[in-house]
Design a protein around this motif. Structure first.
Motif, PDB file in Angstrom:
ATOM      1  N   ILE A 481     -32.570  34.533 -46.604  1.00 57.16           N
ATOM      2  CA  ILE A 481     -31.177  34.448 -46.943  1.00 57.16           C
ATOM      3  C   ILE A 481     -30.583  33.206 -47.000  1.00 57.16           C
ATOM      4  CG2 ILE A 481     -28.800  34.933 -45.784  1.00 57.16           C
ATOM      5  CD1 ILE A 481     -30.368  37.432 -46.746  1.00 57.16           C
ATOM      6  N   ASP A 482     -31.305  32.065 -46.497  1.00 50.50           N
ATOM      7  CA  ASP A 482     -30.685  30.691 -46.895  1.00 50.50           C
ATOM      8  C   ASP A 482     -31.252  30.470 -48.320  1.00 50.50           C
ATOM      9  OD1 ASP A 482     -30.402  30.169 -44.139  1.00 50.50           O
ATOM     10  OD2 ASP A 482     -32.122  29.347 -43.678  1.00 50.50           O
ATOM     11  N   ARG A 483     -32.267  30.816 -48.807  1.00 52.11           N
ATOM     12  CA  ARG A 483     -32.552  30.892 -50.252  1.00 52.11           C
ATOM     13  C   ARG A 483     -31.564  31.283 -51.075  1.00 52.11           C
ATOM     14  NH1 ARG A 483     -35.245  34.288 -53.993  1.00 52.11           N
ATOM     15  NH2 ARG A 483     -35.884  33.294 -55.596  1.00 52.11           N
ATOM     16  N   ALA A 484     -31.148  32.529 -50.969  1.00 46.84           N
ATOM     17  CA  ALA A 484     -30.236  33.394 -51.447  1.00 46.84           C
ATOM     18  C   ALA A 484     -28.896  32.798 -51.630  1.00 46.84           C
ATOM     19  CB  ALA A 484     -30.216  34.728 -51.038  1.00 46.84           C
ATOM     20  N   TYR A 545     -21.048  36.339 -45.842  1.00 46.42           N
ATOM     21  CA  TYR A 545     -20.538  36.670 -46.885  1.00 46.42           C
ATOM     22  C   TYR A 545     -19.371  35.646 -46.973  1.00 46.42           C
ATOM     23  CZ  TYR A 545     -23.191  41.058 -47.346  1.00 46.42           C
ATOM     24  OH  TYR A 545     -24.115  41.803 -46.880  1.00 46.42           O
ATOM     25  N   GLU A 546     -18.772  35.293 -45.587  1.00 49.25           N
ATOM     26  CA  GLU A 546     -17.661  34.439 -45.791  1.00 49.25           C
ATOM     27  C   GLU A 546     -18.053  33.108 -46.348  1.00 49.25           C
ATOM     28  OE1 GLU A 546     -14.763  32.807 -42.233  1.00 49.25           O
ATOM     29  OE2 GLU A 546     -16.643  32.422 -42.126  1.00 49.25           O
ATOM     30  N   TRP A 547     -18.890  32.515 -46.193  1.00 51.13           N
ATOM     31  CA  TRP A 547     -19.694  31.302 -46.701  1.00 51.13           C
ATOM     32  C   TRP A 547     -19.697  31.551 -48.312  1.00 51.13           C
ATOM     33  CZ3 TRP A 547     -24.780  31.134 -43.445  1.00 51.13           C
ATOM     34  CH2 TRP A 547     -24.294  30.481 -42.265  1.00 51.13           C
ATOM     35  N   LEU A 548     -20.060  32.305 -48.865  1.00 51.65           N
ATOM     36  CA  LEU A 548     -20.006  32.435 -50.394  1.00 51.65           C
ATOM     37  C   LEU A 548     -18.448  32.760 -50.756  1.00 51.65           C
ATOM     38  CD1 LEU A 548     -22.803  35.011 -50.652  1.00 51.65           C
ATOM     39  CD2 LEU A 548     -22.975  32.450 -50.821  1.00 51.65           C
ATOM     40  N   ARG A 621     -22.260  21.896 -47.722  1.00 52.01           N
ATOM     41  CA  ARG A 621     -21.347  21.652 -46.713  1.00 52.01           C
ATOM     42  C   ARG A 621     -21.421  23.087 -45.804  1.00 52.01           C
ATOM     43  NH1 ARG A 621     -17.612  17.636 -45.656  1.00 52.01           N
ATOM     44  NH2 ARG A 621     -15.966  18.967 -44.966  1.00 52.01           N
ATOM     45  N   PRO A 622     -21.202  22.563 -44.485  1.00 53.56           N
ATOM     46  CA  PRO A 622     -21.585  23.960 -43.417  1.00 53.56           C
ATOM     47  C   PRO A 622     -20.671  25.047 -43.757  1.00 53.56           C
ATOM     48  CG  PRO A 622     -20.312  21.796 -42.317  1.00 53.56           C
ATOM     49  CD  PRO A 622     -21.065  21.779 -43.915  1.00 53.56           C
ATOM     50  N   GLU A 623     -19.285  24.682 -44.045  1.00 51.03           N
ATOM     51  CA  GLU A 623     -18.589  25.829 -44.346  1.00 51.03           C
ATOM     52  C   GLU A 623     -18.698  26.923 -45.603  1.00 51.03           C
ATOM     53  OE1 GLU A 623     -16.118  22.218 -45.817  1.00 51.03           O
ATOM     54  OE2 GLU A 623     -17.796  22.596 -44.013  1.00 51.03           O
ATOM     55  N   PHE A 624     -19.754  26.270 -46.192  1.00 50.49           N
ATOM     56  CA  PHE A 624     -20.235  26.996 -47.426  1.00 50.49           C
ATOM     57  C   PHE A 624     -21.770  27.612 -47.041  1.00 50.49           C
ATOM     58  CE2 PHE A 624     -17.817  23.689 -49.908  1.00 50.49           C
ATOM     59  CZ  PHE A 624     -16.801  24.191 -49.693  1.00 50.49           C
ATOM     60  N   GLY A 625     -22.204  27.538 -45.837  1.00 51.68           N
ATOM     61  CA  GLY A 625     -23.438  27.997 -45.432  1.00 51.68           C
ATOM     62  C   GLY A 625     -24.592  26.797 -45.585  1.00 51.68           C
ATOM     63  N   GLY A 626     -24.148  25.598 -45.965  1.00 52.31           N
ATOM     64  CA  GLY A 626     -25.039  24.526 -46.069  1.00 52.31           C
ATOM     65  C   GLY A 626     -25.595  24.004 -44.944  1.00 52.31           C
ATOM     66  N   PHE A 627     -26.127  22.820 -44.983  1.00 57.15           N
ATOM     67  CA  PHE A 627     -26.595  21.999 -43.838  1.00 57.15           C
ATOM     68  C   PHE A 627     -26.285  20.835 -43.511  1.00 57.15           C
ATOM     69  CE2 PHE A 627     -29.915  25.114 -45.297  1.00 57.15           C
ATOM     70  CZ  PHE A 627     -30.152  25.867 -44.196  1.00 57.15           C
ATOM     71  N   ASP A 628     -24.949  20.334 -44.279  1.00 54.09           N
ATOM     72  CA  ASP A 628     -24.289  19.104 -43.957  1.00 54.09           C
ATOM     73  C   ASP A 628     -25.158  18.061 -44.124  1.00 54.09           C
ATOM     74  OD1 ASP A 628     -21.954  18.084 -43.590  1.00 54.09           O
ATOM     75  OD2 ASP A 628     -21.891  18.197 -41.303  1.00 54.09           O
ATOM     76  N   ARG A 658     -31.886  22.269 -53.304  1.00 52.22           N
ATOM     77  CA  ARG A 658     -31.001  23.343 -53.554  1.00 52.22           C
ATOM     78  C   ARG A 658     -29.425  23.126 -53.196  1.00 52.22           C
ATOM     79  NH1 ARG A 658     -35.097  28.092 -50.901  1.00 52.22           N
ATOM     80  NH2 ARG A 658     -36.182  28.445 -52.846  1.00 52.22           N
ATOM     81  N   THR A 659     -29.289  22.054 -53.661  1.00 54.94           N
ATOM     82  CA  THR A 659     -27.914  21.689 -53.654  1.00 54.94           C
ATOM     83  C   THR A 659     -27.182  21.274 -54.972  1.00 54.94           C
ATOM     84  OG1 THR A 659     -28.205  20.882 -51.423  1.00 54.94           O
ATOM     85  CG2 THR A 659     -26.475  19.617 -52.538  1.00 54.94           C
ATOM     86  N   GLY A 660     -25.614  21.229 -55.054  1.00 59.34           N
ATOM     87  CA  GLY A 660     -25.213  20.914 -56.365  1.00 59.34           C
ATOM     88  C   GLY A 660     -24.049  20.199 -55.802  1.00 59.34           C
TER      89      GLY A 660
END
Length: 672
Positions: A481-484, A545-548, A621-628, A658-660
């Motif tokens: 899921i992290d990759r997805a 899903y909220e992150w996406l 960003r963490p609010e997007f499911g990232g790792f800050d 895997r960051t933009g």
């Protein structure tokens, strides 16, 4: 002879100048003929004001075009649904039939049909210009319905016009836009879904399945009644309410208009309407679409051209639509319909397979639409890259404002299916996302609605697969899921930031809606379980899903508030295949991606113009499911490469895997 502007924009078209000039001459001659005979193209496109059922103070008048008919009767409760001489139409010139009725014969909401007799046959038919068509829930038969409410709908959208530079389109299907099993309505969509679309940052709503269609599962693409908004979702007034509400919110509304083919059903459609197969459609095999099991319009027949042009005018004026996405344009352009024929060079565009009638019709349609509403949006669903699709007819093109970049979704699915992450090629990604004709604007999108249907998979479902069922809770870690989540975000970000005009998303895909769409059918016991959208998934703060959804909203806000798509062209800065780093510029914006599945890079050098840069958007960003992992507040200063500026400048960036990123160059204050 003066060269067409289209050819001047694309030098490769010079060898085909005579073919393009011939098409342009046909368009110009037909337009001139129409203007001379009918007082202008808008007057020519007024069949809907003449044919069909119309109310006057003294009664009703009904007219139909059926040149092969021998007798036509209006039937309904007033005739016990049988042919009655009292309701027999009179034949006029040019295959036109007419009847006048007293006010007492019909009233609002009454049902009616036609009974047509022709040589060696007869049958019930729905009038070609019927504005409302209803299916009986028991017999499943369709009937036209009188739609003449006492109180006309009151619009309050006068003066509405699109206030955006580039369309950011939310493609939606009203019927499956509700969460509960069943068929959604225009009113429910207006109240519940439009606010979501507005909040999410989209500025255009594209409605599918508006024109009436007998089979719900066709997604609205097998149209039977071209002037009737689908009654499954409510009344014509309900559709007007939806559009009016969207305009109040600043949202433009366009519709999928299907002029590429028609359903072959006879009793509720146009096929064999007057007993002949070629009244509206090409004669012989050419009148049948071999892949879609449908009928192909005869664009060389003036009555058909008038029918279709009137249809364009009707939806613009009666329902205040702001434009159209024309379905199946590739199928219209070629007699082979784009089937089994690879377009490998310019010769393939200009061989004997072009349908010159369809080319001329599309030029007239775009001319008409923009004459009625200069701000209208027209989009071609066209996969072959036909030259001039996005050029005005006066310059030798078809006149569309945009062409759908249909190759992009196919490219992403192929990449995900056929290659490991380590095999993705940065140069290929950039090329596939930026390739377009010099004269056209395009709409980019990552996945089509077809990929959300049973038998295929959305990007999120393809990336996550069965893990979506158990690991979309924020409390349950999953490398899959992290990759997805990471790839879902950066695939969308690189697609929109390379777009050459606009961007499109199918509803629910922005938050990775799970599973597929499956309309009610015998194979699923006529279930609506999958013909819906689970909005609650995106609203649940405990789910990923909220992150996406949050990232999609931030992405659109960044792109639109900075008018990023207005900065053209897109310049490639760097495509490092080993490191999987892709960087490009749009004006003062620098967009950088690290597609590497595992490697993060500290102080990675990106070639830039001198100056200082700040991050506007960071997918980590963490609010997007990232790792800050990135300090978004930091300013980045371009440094000379080597000891002198002669070798250029670069930014040193920390690029997690895997960051933009979107960065913007900050103007340096001038010293006085």
């Amino acid at each position: 002879m003066t060269m067409l502007p289209l050819i001047e924009k694309d030098d490769w078209l010079r060898p085909y100048a005579s073919a393009l000039e011939a098409t342009h001459s046909r368009y110009r001659d037909l337009l001139e003929e129409i203007c001379d005979a009918h007082g202008g193209l808008i007057h020519f496109a007024e069949n809907h004001l003449f044919f069909g059922l119309h109310s006057y103070s003294e009664g009703w008048v009904f007219r139909e075009w059926a040149p092969n008919a021998e007798k036509i009767y209006l039937v309904g409760d007033f005739s016990d649904w049988k042919p009655d001489e009292s309701f027999r139409l009179q034949r006029k010139d040019h295959g036109i039939w007419e009847i006048f009725l007293s006010k007492t014969v019909l009233k609002h909401l009454d049902f009616y049909k036609l009974y047509i007799e022709w040589p060696f046959g007869s049958g019930y038919r729905i009038p070609a210009y019927a504005r409302r068509v209803i299916q009986d829930s028991e017999t499943l038969l369709f009937s036209a319905q009188v739609w003449h409410p006492e109180k006309r709908f009151e619009w309050n959208d006068e003066g509405f016009h699109q206030s955006f530079s580039h369309p950011i389109i939310y493609e939606a299907h009203v019927g499956m836009a509700q969460e509960a099993g069943g068929v959604g309505t225009y009113r429910a969509f207006a109240e519940n879904v439009l606010p979501r679309i507005k909040k999410a940052g989209y500025n255009v709503v594209q409605l599918m399945a508006v024109q009436e269609h007998p089979y719900y599962g066709s997604f609205g693409y097998h149209v039977s009644n071209f002037f009737a908004p689908s009654s499954r979702f409510g009344t014509p007034e309900d559709l007007k309410y939806l559009i009016n509400k969207a305009h109040e919110m600043g949202l433009a509304v366009i519709m999928d208009i299907v002029h590429s083919h028609a359903v072959k059903n006879e009793e509720e459609g146009l096929s064999r309407f007057d007993g002949t197969l070629d009244q509206y459609f090409y004669p012989g095999e050419r009148g049948f679409h071999p892949a879609w099991d449908s009928r192909c319009f005869d664009y060389g027949k003036k009555e058909v051209v008038a029918f279709l042009l009137s249809n364009c005018r009707y939806w613009l004026e009666e329902f205040h639509f702001d434009g159209f996405r024309f379905d199946g344009v590739t199928s219209m352009l070629y007699t082979h319909h784009g089937l089994g024929k690879a377009i490998s060079g310019y010769d393939d565009y200009f061989d004997n397979s072009r349908d010159n009638n369809a080319l001329t019709y599309l030029m007239l349609a775009n001319h008409l639409i923009h004459k009625i509403n200069p701000n209208a949006i027209t989009i071609a669903e066209e996969v072959s890259g036909y030259p001039g699709t996005g050029v005005p007819p006066e310059e030798g093109g078809l006149g569309f404002d945009y062409r759908l970049s249909m190759g992009i979704p196919d490219f992403w699915i192929k990449l995900i299916k056929d290659m490991t992450d380590e095999e993705w090629n940065m140069g290929t990604i950039f090329h596939e996302l930026t390739i377009h004709r010099p004269e056209e604007r395009t709409i980019s999108y990552t996945e089509s609605h077809d990929q959300a249907l049973v038998g295929d998979k959305t990007i999120m479902f393809r990336l996550a697969d069965k893990e979506m069922y158990e690991f979309m809770s924020k409390e349950k870690p999953s490398l899959v899921i992290d990759r997805a989540v990471a790839l879902h975000k950066i695939i969308r970000l690189v697609t929109i930031t390379t777009a050459n005009g606009g961007y499109l998303n199918f509803m629910g895909n922005e938050f990775g809606h799970p599973e597929w769409i499956d309309f009610p059918r015998e194979g699923n016991h006529w279930s609506y379980h999958y013909a819906r959208r689970q909005w609650s998934l995106a609203d649940d703060p405990t789910l990923k899903y909220e992150w996406l959804a949050a990232f999609d909203r931030a992405m659109l806000t960044t792109v639109t508030e900075n008018d990023l798509l207005s900065f053209n062209p897109v310049y490639l800065n760097l495509a490092n295949e080993g490191d999987k780093i892709l960087a490009f510029n749009r004006g003062e914006f620098l967009i950088v991606f690290n597609f590497h599945p595992t490697r993060s890079f500290p102080d990675y050098g990106i070639p830039v113009a001198p100056g200082k840069y700040q991050i506007l958007l960071n997918s980590d960003r963490p609010e997007f499911g990232g790792f800050d992992r990135i300090d978004q507040q930091q300013l980045y200063f371009a440094r000379p490469v080597g000891k002198t500026p002669n070798n250029g400048f670069q930014l040193k960036l920390y690029l997690p895997n895997r960051t933009g990123l979107i960065l913007k160059k900050i103007p340096t204050p001038r010293l006085h």
